[in-house]
Structures are given as structure tokens and as C-alpha cells.
Motif scaffolding. Structure first.
Motif, PDB file in Angstrom:
ATOM      1  N   GLY A 178       0.548  -1.046  -0.070  1.00  0.00           N
ATOM      2  CA  GLY A 178       0.247   0.078  -0.240  1.00  0.00           C
ATOM      3  C   GLY A 178       0.917   1.098   0.096  1.00  0.00           C
ATOM      4  O   GLY A 178       1.953   1.463  -0.591  1.00  0.00           O
ATOM      5  N   VAL A 179       0.052   2.276   0.480  1.00  0.00           N
ATOM      6  CA  VAL A 179       1.271   3.872   0.910  1.00  0.00           C
ATOM      7  C   VAL A 179       1.836   3.374   1.676  1.00  0.00           C
ATOM      8  O   VAL A 179       2.061   2.100   2.589  1.00  0.00           O
ATOM      9  N   PRO A 180       3.148   3.459   1.680  1.00  0.00           N
ATOM     10  CA  PRO A 180       4.470   4.110   2.448  1.00  0.00           C
ATOM     11  C   PRO A 180       4.291   3.747   3.799  1.00  0.00           C
ATOM     12  O   PRO A 180       3.465   4.541   4.326  1.00  0.00           O
ATOM     13  N   VAL A 181       4.746   3.675   4.970  1.00  0.00           N
ATOM     14  CA  VAL A 181       4.825   3.521   6.274  1.00  0.00           C
ATOM     15  C   VAL A 181       5.991   4.798   6.494  1.00  0.00           C
ATOM     16  O   VAL A 181       5.970   5.251   6.145  1.00  0.00           O
ATOM     17  N   LEU A 182       5.230   5.127   7.945  1.00  0.00           N
ATOM     18  CA  LEU A 182       5.364   6.685   7.845  1.00  0.00           C
ATOM     19  C   LEU A 182       6.894   7.496   8.190  1.00  0.00           C
ATOM     20  O   LEU A 182       6.515   8.187   7.810  1.00  0.00           O
ATOM     21  N   ASP A 183       7.534   6.429   8.477  1.00  0.00           N
ATOM     22  CA  ASP A 183       8.992   7.049   9.041  1.00  0.00           C
ATOM     23  C   ASP A 183       9.810   6.792   7.377  1.00  0.00           C
ATOM     24  O   ASP A 183       9.926   7.544   6.668  1.00  0.00           O
ATOM     25  N   LEU A 184       9.165   6.198   5.462  1.00  0.00           N
ATOM     26  CA  LEU A 184      10.159   5.785   4.721  1.00  0.00           C
ATOM     27  C   LEU A 184       9.020   7.808   4.648  1.00  0.00           C
ATOM     28  O   LEU A 184       9.785   8.449   3.526  1.00  0.00           O
ATOM     29  N   TYR A 185       7.800   7.845   4.227  1.00  0.00           N
ATOM     30  CA  TYR A 185       6.941   9.131   4.559  1.00  0.00           C
ATOM     31  C   TYR A 185       7.776  10.024   4.798  1.00  0.00           C
ATOM     32  O   TYR A 185       8.024  11.254   3.954  1.00  0.00           O
ATOM     33  N   LEU A 186       7.995  10.102   5.706  1.00  0.00           N
ATOM     34  CA  LEU A 186       8.580  10.854   6.589  1.00  0.00           C
ATOM     35  C   LEU A 186      10.166  11.724   6.058  1.00  0.00           C
ATOM     36  O   LEU A 186      10.002  12.670   5.311  1.00  0.00           O
ATOM     37  N   ALA A 187      10.510  10.431   6.260  1.00  0.00           N
ATOM     38  CA  ALA A 187      11.688  10.607   5.143  1.00  0.00           C
ATOM     39  C   ALA A 187      11.600  11.282   3.822  1.00  0.00           C
ATOM     40  O   ALA A 187      12.688  11.905   3.357  1.00  0.00           O
ATOM     41  N   GLN A 188      11.221  10.745   2.727  1.00  0.00           N
ATOM     42  CA  GLN A 188      10.716  10.793   1.857  1.00  0.00           C
ATOM     43  C   GLN A 188      10.244  12.734   1.723  1.00  0.00           C
ATOM     44  O   GLN A 188      11.301  13.293   0.056  1.00  0.00           O
ATOM     45  N   GLU A 189      10.095  13.305   2.473  1.00  0.00           N
ATOM     46  CA  GLU A 189       9.357  14.330   2.458  1.00  0.00           C
ATOM     47  C   GLU A 189      10.569  14.683   2.674  1.00  0.00           C
ATOM     48  O   GLU A 189      10.739  16.556   2.609  1.00  0.00           O
ATOM     49  N   ALA A 190      11.994  14.910   4.284  1.00  0.00           N
ATOM     50  CA  ALA A 190      12.575  15.884   4.448  1.00  0.00           C
ATOM     51  C   ALA A 190      13.578  16.048   2.909  1.00  0.00           C
ATOM     52  O   ALA A 190      13.889  16.768   3.181  1.00  0.00           O
ATOM     53  N   GLU A 191      13.788  14.904   2.310  1.00  0.00           N
ATOM     54  CA  GLU A 191      14.575  14.058   1.021  1.00  0.00           C
ATOM     55  C   GLU A 191      14.403  15.500   0.430  1.00  0.00           C
ATOM     56  O   GLU A 191      14.628  16.784   0.015  1.00  0.00           O
ATOM     57  N   ARG A 192      12.762  15.773   0.075  1.00  0.00           N
ATOM     58  CA  ARG A 192      12.222  16.668  -1.034  1.00  0.00           C
ATOM     59  C   ARG A 192      12.680  17.800  -0.452  1.00  0.00           C
ATOM     60  O   ARG A 192      12.590  18.745  -1.478  1.00  0.00           O
ATOM     61  N   MET A 193      12.019  17.861   0.861  1.00  0.00           N
ATOM     62  CA  MET A 193      12.493  19.414   0.910  1.00  0.00           C
ATOM     63  C   MET A 193      14.309  19.639   1.777  1.00  0.00           C
ATOM     64  O   MET A 193      14.124  20.675   2.233  1.00  0.00           O
ATOM     65  N   LYS A 194      14.437  18.747   1.082  1.00  0.00           N
ATOM     66  CA  LYS A 194      16.471  19.150   1.229  1.00  0.00           C
ATOM     67  C   LYS A 194      17.009  19.266   3.134  1.00  0.00           C
ATOM     68  O   LYS A 194      17.779  19.920   3.430  1.00  0.00           O
ATOM     69  N   LYS A 195      16.343  18.454   4.170  1.00  0.00           N
ATOM     70  CA  LYS A 195      16.253  18.411   4.998  1.00  0.00           C
ATOM     71  C   LYS A 195      17.299  17.126   5.993  1.00  0.00           C
ATOM     72  O   LYS A 195      16.654  16.211   4.545  1.00  0.00           O
TER      73      LYS A 195
END
Length: 108
Positions: free
Chosen positions: A68-85
Motif C-alpha cells: 500500500g502506501v509507504p509506512v510513516l517513517d519512509l514517508y517522512l524520510a521522503q518528505e525530508a529529502e524532498r524539502m532538502k532537510k
């Protein structure tokens, strides 16, 4: 060397097939084949054999279709990468890997 080549060929095949294995529902939720492949098999060459074995076992059409959709930690890691954090780990690698790395061949 031969085992490495076979594994590399197999993963290349999986990467090629992954878009065909995904369901319309998965695509509708924004899941992309490249993302899914990298989430499962990314950096596989640096993993211990037992982890690679578990990874390969999870790269089947049935398993991919059930994702399904990614698990929370993976989602947060992707968002951080997208925002260059910058990101970091809560647990040490040893704490995460110890249970599986401690298995012997009969347990595996």
C-alpha cells in the motif's frame, strides 16, 4: 562472482517488471515503480546476505500487488529529502540489525 551476477540480473528483471505488477489503486495513491523498487532494494549491495535474501523474497508479483502506501517513517524520510532537510536515526544500526544478523543458517 557468479551469484552476484545472477542477483544483479534478477533485480534488473524485477525493476523492469515492477510497473506491470502494480495495481491501478497503487498508482492512484501516488506509488511509483521506481520509488517502490528503491524503497525495497535500494543499496542492496551493502546489505548482509540474510537481508538480501529477505529482500529478494519480498520482490514477487504477489507481494508487490499487496503493498500500500509507504509506512510513516519512509514517508517522512521522503518528505525530508524532498524539502532538502537533514535526517538522522533514532536507533543505532546495531539495534535494528542485531536480531536478524544473529540468525544461524538453520534459523534462516
Amino acid at each position: 562472482r557468479e551469484l552476484y551476477r545472477r542477483l544483479k540480473r534478477h533485480l534488473d528483471y524485477i525493476k523492469l517488471m515492477l510497473p506491470h505488477w502494480m495495481t491501478p489503486d497503487q498508482r492512484g495513491k501516488g506509488l511509483y515503480a521506481d520509488y517502490l523498487f528503491n524503497a525495497i532494494a535500494g543499496n542492496w549491495e551493502r546489505k548482509r546476505p540474510v537481508w538480501v535474501m529477505l529482500m529478494v523474497n519480498s520482490l514477487t508479483e504477489t507481494d508487490i500487488r499487496s503493498r500500500g502506501v509507504p509506512v510513516l517513517d519512509l514517508y517522512l524520510a521522503q518528505e525530508a529529502e524532498r524539502m532538502k532537510k537533514k535526517t538522522g536515526a533514532v536507533e543505532r544500526v546495531e539495534e535494528q540489525c542485531h536480531p536478524l544478523n544473529g540468525l544461524n543458517f538453520s534459523q534462516v
